[in-house]
Design a protein around this motif. Structure first.
Motif, PDB file in Angstrom:
ATOM      1  N   LEU A  21       0.793  -1.220   0.000  1.00 25.47           N
ATOM      2  CA  LEU A  21       0.000   0.000   0.000  1.00 25.47           C
ATOM      3  C   LEU A  21       0.829   1.276   0.000  1.00 25.47           C
ATOM      4  CD1 LEU A  21      -2.906  -1.010   2.340  1.00 25.47           C
ATOM      5  CD2 LEU A  21      -2.783  -1.020  -0.150  1.00 25.47           C
ATOM      6  N   ALA A  22       1.918   1.268   0.734  1.00 23.80           N
ATOM      7  CA  ALA A  22       2.708   2.474   0.785  1.00 23.80           C
ATOM      8  C   ALA A  22       3.933   2.157   0.005  1.00 23.80           C
ATOM      9  CB  ALA A  22       3.096   2.786   2.200  1.00 23.80           C
ATOM     10  N   GLY A  23       4.150   2.902  -0.975  1.00 23.74           N
ATOM     11  CA  GLY A  23       5.256   2.373  -1.663  1.00 23.74           C
ATOM     12  C   GLY A  23       5.943   3.127  -2.719  1.00 23.74           C
ATOM     13  N   VAL A  24       5.602   2.820  -3.929  1.00 25.06           N
ATOM     14  CA  VAL A  24       6.445   3.225  -5.034  1.00 25.06           C
ATOM     15  C   VAL A  24       6.668   4.740  -5.140  1.00 25.06           C
ATOM     16  CG1 VAL A  24       6.822   3.005  -7.501  1.00 25.06           C
ATOM     17  CG2 VAL A  24       5.762   1.144  -6.221  1.00 25.06           C
ATOM     18  N   PRO A  25       5.606   5.548  -5.101  1.00 29.67           N
ATOM     19  CA  PRO A  25       5.863   6.987  -5.237  1.00 29.67           C
ATOM     20  C   PRO A  25       6.799   7.502  -4.152  1.00 29.67           C
ATOM     21  CG  PRO A  25       3.520   6.520  -5.428  1.00 29.67           C
ATOM     22  CD  PRO A  25       4.178   5.253  -4.998  1.00 29.67           C
ATOM     23  N   LEU A  26       6.525   7.092  -2.929  1.00 27.05           N
ATOM     24  CA  LEU A  26       7.346   7.583  -1.823  1.00 27.05           C
ATOM     25  C   LEU A  26       8.795   7.133  -1.982  1.00 27.05           C
ATOM     26  CD1 LEU A  26       6.305   7.927   1.829  1.00 27.05           C
ATOM     27  CD2 LEU A  26       8.508   6.917   1.346  1.00 27.05           C
ATOM     28  N   GLN A 114      18.147  16.793   8.513  1.00 26.40           N
ATOM     29  CA  GLN A 114      17.616  15.451   8.419  1.00 26.40           C
ATOM     30  C   GLN A 114      16.301  15.521   7.651  1.00 26.40           C
ATOM     31  OE1 GLN A 114      16.847  14.035  12.341  1.00 26.40           O
ATOM     32  NE2 GLN A 114      15.623  12.347  11.554  1.00 26.40           N
ATOM     33  N   VAL A 115      16.133  14.670   6.683  1.00 27.47           N
ATOM     34  CA  VAL A 115      14.902  14.660   5.895  1.00 27.47           C
ATOM     35  C   VAL A 115      14.147  13.369   6.185  1.00 27.47           C
ATOM     36  CG1 VAL A 115      13.917  14.878   3.594  1.00 27.47           C
ATOM     37  CG2 VAL A 115      16.197  15.781   4.067  1.00 27.47           C
ATOM     38  N   ASN A 116      12.940  13.503   6.667  1.00 25.90           N
ATOM     39  CA  ASN A 116      12.139  12.312   6.933  1.00 25.90           C
ATOM     40  C   ASN A 116      10.952  12.244   5.990  1.00 25.90           C
ATOM     41  OD1 ASN A 116      13.742  11.666   9.154  1.00 25.90           O
ATOM     42  ND2 ASN A 116      12.465  12.906  10.532  1.00 25.90           N
ATOM     43  N   PHE A 117      10.816  11.121   5.319  1.00 22.90           N
ATOM     44  CA  PHE A 117       9.644  10.939   4.463  1.00 22.90           C
ATOM     45  C   PHE A 117       8.585  10.263   5.306  1.00 22.90           C
ATOM     46  CE2 PHE A 117      12.784  11.971   1.439  1.00 22.90           C
ATOM     47  CZ  PHE A 117      12.081  12.602   0.432  1.00 22.90           C
ATOM     48  N   THR A 118       7.456  10.920   5.438  1.00 20.16           N
ATOM     49  CA  THR A 118       6.468  10.431   6.381  1.00 20.16           C
ATOM     50  C   THR A 118       5.360   9.587   5.761  1.00 20.16           C
ATOM     51  OG1 THR A 118       5.434  12.593   6.223  1.00 20.16           O
ATOM     52  CG2 THR A 118       6.882  12.203   8.096  1.00 20.16           C
ATOM     53  N   LYS A 119       4.721  10.117   4.711  1.00 23.16           N
ATOM     54  CA  LYS A 119       3.661   9.293   4.124  1.00 23.16           C
ATOM     55  C   LYS A 119       3.282   9.763   2.744  1.00 23.16           C
ATOM     56  CE  LYS A 119      -0.432  11.734   5.757  1.00 23.16           C
ATOM     57  NZ  LYS A 119      -1.756  11.600   6.316  1.00 23.16           N
ATOM     58  N   GLU A 120       2.431   9.011   2.092  1.00 22.06           N
ATOM     59  CA  GLU A 120       1.941   9.441   0.792  1.00 22.06           C
ATOM     60  C   GLU A 120       0.425   9.466   0.802  1.00 22.06           C
ATOM     61  OE1 GLU A 120       4.095   6.435  -1.534  1.00 22.06           O
ATOM     62  OE2 GLU A 120       2.179   5.441  -1.863  1.00 22.06           O
ATOM     63  N   ALA A 121      -0.140  10.438   0.109  1.00 21.70           N
ATOM     64  CA  ALA A 121      -1.585  10.570   0.061  1.00 21.70           C
ATOM     65  C   ALA A 121      -2.001  10.683  -1.401  1.00 21.70           C
ATOM     66  CB  ALA A 121      -2.018  11.831   0.828  1.00 21.70           C
ATOM     67  N   PRO A 122      -2.928   9.863  -1.826  1.00 21.37           N
ATOM     68  CA  PRO A 122      -3.355   9.921  -3.226  1.00 21.37           C
ATOM     69  C   PRO A 122      -4.115  11.215  -3.519  1.00 21.37           C
ATOM     70  CG  PRO A 122      -4.586   8.238  -2.004  1.00 21.37           C
ATOM     71  CD  PRO A 122      -3.596   8.805  -1.062  1.00 21.37           C
ATOM     72  N   VAL A 130       3.644  13.015  -1.843  1.00 22.73           N
ATOM     73  CA  VAL A 130       4.595  12.376  -0.949  1.00 22.73           C
ATOM     74  C   VAL A 130       5.014  13.419   0.085  1.00 22.73           C
ATOM     75  CG1 VAL A 130       6.886  11.345  -0.755  1.00 22.73           C
ATOM     76  CG2 VAL A 130       5.435  10.783  -2.700  1.00 22.73           C
ATOM     77  N   GLN A 131       4.773  13.108   1.348  1.00 23.49           N
ATOM     78  CA  GLN A 131       5.017  14.099   2.385  1.00 23.49           C
ATOM     79  C   GLN A 131       6.333  13.859   3.111  1.00 23.49           C
ATOM     80  OE1 GLN A 131       1.447  14.116   4.777  1.00 23.49           O
ATOM     81  NE2 GLN A 131       0.206  14.804   3.053  1.00 23.49           N
ATOM     82  N   SER A 132       7.050  14.938   3.309  1.00 24.66           N
ATOM     83  CA  SER A 132       8.313  14.818   4.028  1.00 24.66           C
ATOM     84  C   SER A 132       8.452  15.995   4.980  1.00 24.66           C
ATOM     85  CB  SER A 132       9.491  14.797   3.048  1.00 24.66           C
ATOM     86  OG  SER A 132       9.712  16.073   2.512  1.00 24.66           O
ATOM     87  N   VAL A 133       9.380  15.880   5.873  1.00 26.49           N
ATOM     88  CA  VAL A 133       9.603  16.973   6.806  1.00 26.49           C
ATOM     89  C   VAL A 133      11.104  17.113   7.013  1.00 26.49           C
ATOM     90  CG1 VAL A 133       9.398  15.521   8.862  1.00 26.49           C
ATOM     91  CG2 VAL A 133       8.856  17.936   9.021  1.00 26.49           C
ATOM     92  N   ILE A 134      11.542  18.363   7.046  1.00 24.19           N
ATOM     93  CA  ILE A 134      12.948  18.640   7.255  1.00 24.19           C
ATOM     94  C   ILE A 134      13.120  19.023   8.709  1.00 24.19           C
ATOM     95  CG2 ILE A 134      14.916  20.036   6.537  1.00 24.19           C
ATOM     96  CD1 ILE A 134      13.523  18.574   4.267  1.00 24.19           C
ATOM     97  N   VAL A 135      13.991  18.336   9.384  1.00 24.50           N
ATOM     98  CA  VAL A 135      14.176  18.605  10.803  1.00 24.50           C
ATOM     99  C   VAL A 135      15.525  19.278  11.030  1.00 24.50           C
ATOM    100  CG1 VAL A 135      14.267  17.580  13.084  1.00 24.50           C
ATOM    101  CG2 VAL A 135      12.847  16.540  11.316  1.00 24.50           C
ATOM    102  N   SER A 136      15.498  20.378  11.738  1.00 21.76           N
ATOM    103  CA  SER A 136      16.764  21.030  12.079  1.00 21.76           C
ATOM    104  C   SER A 136      16.616  21.668  13.450  1.00 21.76           C
ATOM    105  CB  SER A 136      17.097  22.092  11.060  1.00 21.76           C
ATOM    106  OG  SER A 136      16.347  23.250  11.347  1.00 21.76           O
ATOM    107  N   TYR A 144       5.977  18.877   0.769  1.00 21.75           N
ATOM    108  CA  TYR A 144       5.215  17.838   0.086  1.00 21.75           C
ATOM    109  C   TYR A 144       5.576  17.842  -1.397  1.00 21.75           C
ATOM    110  CZ  TYR A 144       2.297  18.014   4.305  1.00 21.75           C
ATOM    111  OH  TYR A 144       1.836  18.000   5.592  1.00 21.75           O
ATOM    112  N   TYR A 145       5.882  16.678  -1.907  1.00 24.24           N
ATOM    113  CA  TYR A 145       6.188  16.554  -3.326  1.00 24.24           C
ATOM    114  C   TYR A 145       4.974  15.946  -4.003  1.00 24.24           C
ATOM    115  CZ  TYR A 145      11.039  17.033  -1.828  1.00 24.24           C
ATOM    116  OH  TYR A 145      12.209  17.489  -1.278  1.00 24.24           O
ATOM    117  N   ARG A 146       4.476  16.610  -5.022  1.00 23.74           N
ATOM    118  CA  ARG A 146       3.356  16.032  -5.766  1.00 23.74           C
ATOM    119  C   ARG A 146       3.922  15.352  -6.992  1.00 23.74           C
ATOM    120  NH1 ARG A 146      -1.001  20.781  -4.555  1.00 23.74           N
ATOM    121  NH2 ARG A 146      -1.459  20.003  -2.462  1.00 23.74           N
ATOM    122  N   VAL A 147       3.597  14.084  -7.129  1.00 27.43           N
ATOM    123  CA  VAL A 147       4.180  13.316  -8.225  1.00 27.43           C
ATOM    124  C   VAL A 147       3.109  12.758  -9.155  1.00 27.43           C
ATOM    125  CG1 VAL A 147       6.269  12.679  -6.983  1.00 27.43           C
ATOM    126  CG2 VAL A 147       4.245  11.255  -6.758  1.00 27.43           C
TER     127      VAL A 147
END
Lengths: 197, 292
Positions: A21-26, A114-122, A130-136, A144-147
């Motif tokens: 389910l969670a996968g390829v795009p992320l 640090q870059v964390n990829f958290t989840k993907e939402a259709p 594809v959602q990510s968060v940059i931590v500093s 969020y990257y839209r693919v």
């Protein structure tokens, strides 16, 4: 007891992860973003001499990550149709150059976050966010990257930082120019911008 | 000039992805912009869904989710058949000449004052210390989050923010450490008064750029004023503007900026019309917070 195995099996089944389910795009975005970061963090590419090589490699990595044609189309929206075939190509090239010029310098300064990829939402049939968060030390920034899926590849057509979409932002700028002017005028403006640097 | 405000509540940093800090950070940096709230966790409170969807008056329209793509891969430069980019957000800008002038004033203030100050400060003060100060100021904005989460129908998050405030003020040594998050994994939710008004259905009104403070609207200006009364720093002195109050504000601003040097430059450099880019980013950002 007969019920045991059935209950147990159900339990085991429930505990299985659902990797499908969670996968390829992320994963795609993650590995391509990491491709850019790896170049940035490469200790061999230091100093002035390394800078050129670095920029080139970033360009290659970025080309893998982004679908510039899709990005351009979505930025222009229906105005895209007003552009002649060769104007469309030129627009894509110019826009790509502007984005790179603006951000390559900037990202070369970032090496430790640090870059964390958290989840993907259709979003639709063939688009996913594809959602990510940059931590500093200063805090966190959601990116969020839209693919979009084309030819079985997932490529980025929009980046949304803190709720602000890149393509929407450019769209409002281009709209002002295209409101009263032909496409050639916008191209001229872009050419000037690219030439200036 | 009077300083105020709660700016947005979370420090944003720039991104290492290829497209780092886009447009967004703009207004944070812009001049001494106090922009408020950002939200920590998108998750709805217990009372999720209570948000009145802003039936704003303006032309603002929601828009982010792009409609499905239409083109076939075989003809990637072909026509688009529908507006694939999604609708765009708009805001009325009846005082554009004033706004453009103020945009330039803030731009100069950034390059001539704020940036050099933040650079020097960054050079002298180690990152870890600057991080502590960030936490400290963020903790002081807790009353704004507590009250506004409540007003937005999210009492659960009010409680969480209150708990965080108590934990960080004590175990976190006066808010220098965000122990609530680091030690206990408690995540709150940012909230500000302009956002609360938006959730109640108040629209932007129109676009205003204030000198020093940056992009805003009548609604968000009222929001700043409301938030300003909830800042403990406002009450350090009996006067509205005191040396201590101003000093604290300037330090908060400079400390914050030290984490974002280069962001505004990138945004400005990437823009075709930086004024329009900032205006759009402001609208998108605020709109998003209200929809959340």
């Amino acid at each position: 007891m007969k019920k045991w195995p059935a209950g147990l099996m159900l339990l085991i089944l429930l505990m299985l992860p659902f990797p499908a389910l969670a996968g390829v795009p992320l994963d795609t975005v993650k590995s391509n973003v990491n491709g850019v970061l790896d170049v940035l963090r490469d200790p061999k590419l230091k100093g002035e001499s390394g800078k050129k090589v670095k920029e080139q490699r970033i360009t290659v990595a970025a080309d893998k990550l982004f679908d510039y044609v899709e990005l351009s189309k979505r930025t222009l929206g229906l105005n895209w149709n007003k552009f002649a075939a060769d104007q469309r190509k030129e627009f894509v090239e110019l826009f790509k150059t502007i984005l790179k010029d603006a951000y390559v310098d900037k990202i070369t300064a970032y090496t430790n976050e640090q870059v964390n990829f958290t989840k993907e939402a259709p979003l639709s049939e063939n688009t996913v966010e594809v959602q990510s968060v940059i931590v500093s030390k200063g805090g966190e920034t959601p990116i969020y990257y839209r693919v979009i899926k084309k030819d079985n590849e997932w490529k980025v057509y929009d980046v949304v930082v803190e709720g602000v979409s890149l393509i929407s932002n450019y769209r409002s700028q281009f709209r002002e120019i295209l409101g009263n002017n032909p496409p050639s005028m916008l191209l001229e403006t872009l050419r000037k911008k690219v030439g200036k640097r | 000039m009077r300083q105020r405000g709660p700016r947005r509540d979370r420090r944003r940093l720039c991104v290492p992805g290829w497209t780092p800090c886009l447009v967004l950070l703009l207004f944070l940096l812009l001049g001494l912009t106090p922009l408020h709230a950002a939200s920590d966790s998108p998750d709805p409170d217990t009372g999720a869904g209570v948000n009145v969807p802003a039936a704003g008056e303006q032309v603002e329209e929601a828009g982010s989710i792009p409609s499905a793509a239409v083109q076939k891969p075989s003809d990637e430069y072909g026509n688009v058949t529908e507006d694939v980019g999604g609708e765009e957000l708009r805001i009325a800008d009846p005082i554009e000449p004033w706004n453009r002038a103020m945009y330039h004033v803030n731009d100069k203030l950034y390059f001539w004052l704020l940036k050099p100050a933040a650079k020097g400060y960054k050079y002298v003060v180690p990152e870890d210390f600057r991080g502590l100060f960030s936490n400290f100021y963020r903790n002081l904005r807790a009353p704004i989050r507590i009250v506004n989460n409540f007003l937005q129908g999210k009492p659960g998050y009010s409680g969480i923010e209150l708990a965080k405030f108590l934990i960080n003020s004590t175990i976190g040594v006066g808010g220098l450490r965000d122990c609530a998050t680091e030690c206990f994994g408690i995540n709150g939710r940012d909230a500000d008064f302009g956002q609360t008004l938006g959730k109640y259905g108040v629209g932007f009104g129109f676009y205003v750029v204030w000198p020093l403070l940056g992009p805003s609207s009548p609604r968000d200006t009222i929001g700043w004023i409301g938030d300003w009364f909830l800042r403990p720093q406002t009450y350090v002195s009996s006067e509205w503007i005191s040396p201590v109050g101003v000093g604290l504000y300037v330090h908060e601003k400079v400390n914050d900026t030290s984490f974002h040097i280069g962001d505004y430059e990138a945004i400005k450099g990437a823009a075709i019309d930086p004024y329009v880019a900032m205006r759009d980013a402001y609208v998108q950002y605020r709109k998003k917070l209200i929809e959340r």
